[in-house]
Design a protein around this motif. Structure first.
Motif, PDB file in Angstrom:
ATOM      1  N   GLN A 171      46.864  36.049  41.836  1.00 21.24           N
ATOM      2  CA  GLN A 171      47.008  36.899  40.642  1.00 21.24           C
ATOM      3  C   GLN A 171      46.462  36.176  39.414  1.00 21.24           C
ATOM      4  OE1 GLN A 171      51.010  38.113  39.913  1.00 21.24           O
ATOM      5  NE2 GLN A 171      50.441  39.606  38.371  1.00 21.24           N
ATOM      6  N   GLU A 172      46.748  34.869  39.310  1.00 19.33           N
ATOM      7  CA  GLU A 172      46.217  34.109  38.179  1.00 19.33           C
ATOM      8  C   GLU A 172      44.689  34.065  38.242  1.00 19.33           C
ATOM      9  OE1 GLU A 172      50.081  31.131  37.773  1.00 19.33           O
ATOM     10  OE2 GLU A 172      48.142  30.302  38.339  1.00 19.33           O
ATOM     11  N   ASP A 173      44.156  33.824  39.447  1.00 22.95           N
ATOM     12  CA  ASP A 173      42.696  33.820  39.621  1.00 22.95           C
ATOM     13  C   ASP A 173      42.113  35.177  39.251  1.00 22.95           C
ATOM     14  OD1 ASP A 173      42.681  31.711  42.607  1.00 22.95           O
ATOM     15  OD2 ASP A 173      42.941  31.225  40.495  1.00 22.95           O
ATOM     16  N   PHE A 174      42.794  36.219  39.707  1.00 23.21           N
ATOM     17  CA  PHE A 174      42.332  37.573  39.403  1.00 23.21           C
ATOM     18  C   PHE A 174      42.346  37.839  37.906  1.00 23.21           C
ATOM     19  CE2 PHE A 174      41.631  41.982  39.674  1.00 23.21           C
ATOM     20  CZ  PHE A 174      42.485  42.559  38.757  1.00 23.21           C
ATOM     21  N   SER A 175      43.441  37.431  37.240  1.00 22.87           N
ATOM     22  CA  SER A 175      43.552  37.648  35.795  1.00 22.87           C
ATOM     23  C   SER A 175      42.440  36.918  35.060  1.00 22.87           C
ATOM     24  CB  SER A 175      44.913  37.169  35.290  1.00 22.87           C
ATOM     25  OG  SER A 175      45.938  37.948  35.836  1.00 22.87           O
ATOM     26  N   GLN A 176      42.160  35.696  35.513  1.00 23.75           N
ATOM     27  CA  GLN A 176      41.080  34.943  34.882  1.00 23.75           C
ATOM     28  C   GLN A 176      39.739  35.641  35.111  1.00 23.75           C
ATOM     29  OE1 GLN A 176      40.714  30.916  36.276  1.00 23.75           O
ATOM     30  NE2 GLN A 176      39.025  30.441  34.925  1.00 23.75           N
ATOM     31  N   LYS A 177      39.506  36.104  36.331  1.00 29.15           N
ATOM     32  CA  LYS A 177      38.255  36.791  36.639  1.00 29.15           C
ATOM     33  C   LYS A 177      38.147  38.094  35.850  1.00 29.15           C
ATOM     34  CE  LYS A 177      35.308  37.989  40.492  1.00 29.15           C
ATOM     35  NZ  LYS A 177      35.148  38.025  41.929  1.00 29.15           N
ATOM     36  N   ALA A 178      39.275  38.820  35.733  1.00 29.45           N
ATOM     37  CA  ALA A 178      39.284  40.068  34.972  1.00 29.45           C
ATOM     38  C   ALA A 178      38.964  39.794  33.508  1.00 29.45           C
ATOM     39  CB  ALA A 178      40.629  40.767  35.107  1.00 29.45           C
ATOM     40  N   ALA A 179      39.529  38.690  32.972  1.00 30.37           N
ATOM     41  CA  ALA A 179      39.251  38.340  31.576  1.00 30.37           C
ATOM     42  C   ALA A 179      37.769  38.006  31.403  1.00 30.37           C
ATOM     43  CB  ALA A 179      40.126  37.154  31.150  1.00 30.37           C
ATOM     44  N   GLU A 180      37.200  37.291  32.372  1.00 28.04           N
ATOM     45  CA  GLU A 180      35.770  36.966  32.300  1.00 28.04           C
ATOM     46  C   GLU A 180      34.925  38.242  32.386  1.00 28.04           C
ATOM     47  OE1 GLU A 180      36.280  32.629  34.501  1.00 28.04           O
ATOM     48  OE2 GLU A 180      35.149  34.222  35.502  1.00 28.04           O
ATOM     49  N   MET A 181      35.327  39.145  33.263  1.00 31.76           N
ATOM     50  CA  MET A 181      34.590  40.403  33.401  1.00 31.76           C
ATOM     51  C   MET A 181      34.698  41.227  32.124  1.00 31.76           C
ATOM     52  SD  MET A 181      33.169  40.333  36.298  1.00 31.76           S
ATOM     53  CE  MET A 181      32.691  42.016  36.523  1.00 31.76           C
ATOM     54  N   GLU A 182      35.892  41.238  31.527  1.00 32.48           N
ATOM     55  CA  GLU A 182      36.081  41.997  30.290  1.00 32.48           C
ATOM     56  C   GLU A 182      35.224  41.401  29.180  1.00 32.48           C
ATOM     57  OE1 GLU A 182      39.756  43.207  27.359  1.00 32.48           O
ATOM     58  OE2 GLU A 182      40.198  42.734  29.438  1.00 32.48           O
ATOM     59  N   GLN A 183      35.170  40.061  29.128  1.00 32.24           N
ATOM     60  CA  GLN A 183      34.328  39.402  28.124  1.00 32.24           C
ATOM     61  C   GLN A 183      32.864  39.747  28.363  1.00 32.24           C
ATOM     62  OE1 GLN A 183      35.330  37.768  25.459  1.00 32.24           O
ATOM     63  NE2 GLN A 183      33.240  37.491  24.796  1.00 32.24           N
TER      64      GLN A 183
END
Length: 193
Positions: A171-183
């Motif tokens: 979930q933490e990895d996903f959140s980080q990836k989602a934040a990168e994708m959003e950026q």
């Protein structure tokens, strides 16, 4: 009169002469690869973001279910511990009864003075002894089964705890990836504007 053609877009014009000696210009718009590529990337990022959000929701659901299962197993573990204490108490009580009645728990017969008592007393004690030994055997079997169940539950709780930690890391990895994708999506949108 200002042109409605976006800056940077150059139109190819072609002059044709019709049979009536009237000159006409055909305008063919040039395909803009840069613009369509940006829109394609943005659409791809949006689709990937939606997919990541759906995956995140699924992970959240799985985490909740796992936490509920852990709570159930911990409750079962507590119940088994309580039952195990009761079984041990019953075993001690049975042993005390055997000692008071001068019954050898291994052989199941009276020892010492008991041999001198009358036959009716001996039969009664033997009956009690047999019942107690049967109960002891049942308690011993039950305790053995409960110990096995307890070890199984402890193993399951350990596995679930590991799975929970793994899921949390995902979930933490996903959140980080989602934040990168959003950026990346914001940067793509900024480039489009």
């Amino acid at each position: 009169m200002s042109s409605k053609i976006p800056r940077g877009v150059q139109l190819h014009t072609e002059t044709k002469t019709t049979g009536d000696n009237v000159t006409r210009k055909n305008v063919a718009p040039k395909v803009l690869k840069g613009l369509s590529t940006r829109y394609g990337k943005q659409a791809g990022l949006k689709e990937q973001n939606q997919h990541l959000m759906a995956t995140n929701e699924e992970l959240q659901k799985n985490l909740s279910e796992t936490q509920e299962r852990v709570a159930e197993l911990e409750l079962q573990y507590s119940d088994i511990e309580t039952e195990n204490v009761e079984v041990k108490k019953n075993l001690r009580d049975c042993h005390v009864l055997l000692v008071v009645a001068n019954i050898d728990p291994v052989v199941g017969e009276r020892v010492g003075e008991a041999a001198r008592q009358d036959e009716d007393q001996r039969k009664e004690v033997m009956s009690v002894s047999t019942n107690l030994l049967d109960e002891l055997k049942v308690f011993r079997d039950s305790a053995s089964q409960q110990r096995a169940r307890l070890e199984e539950i402890q193993s399951t709780v350990t596995d679930i705890t590991k799975a929970r930690e793994h899921m949390k890391q995902e979930q933490e990895d996903f959140s980080q990836k989602a934040a990168e994708m959003e950026q990346a999506l914001k940067e793509a949108e900024a480039l489009l504007l």
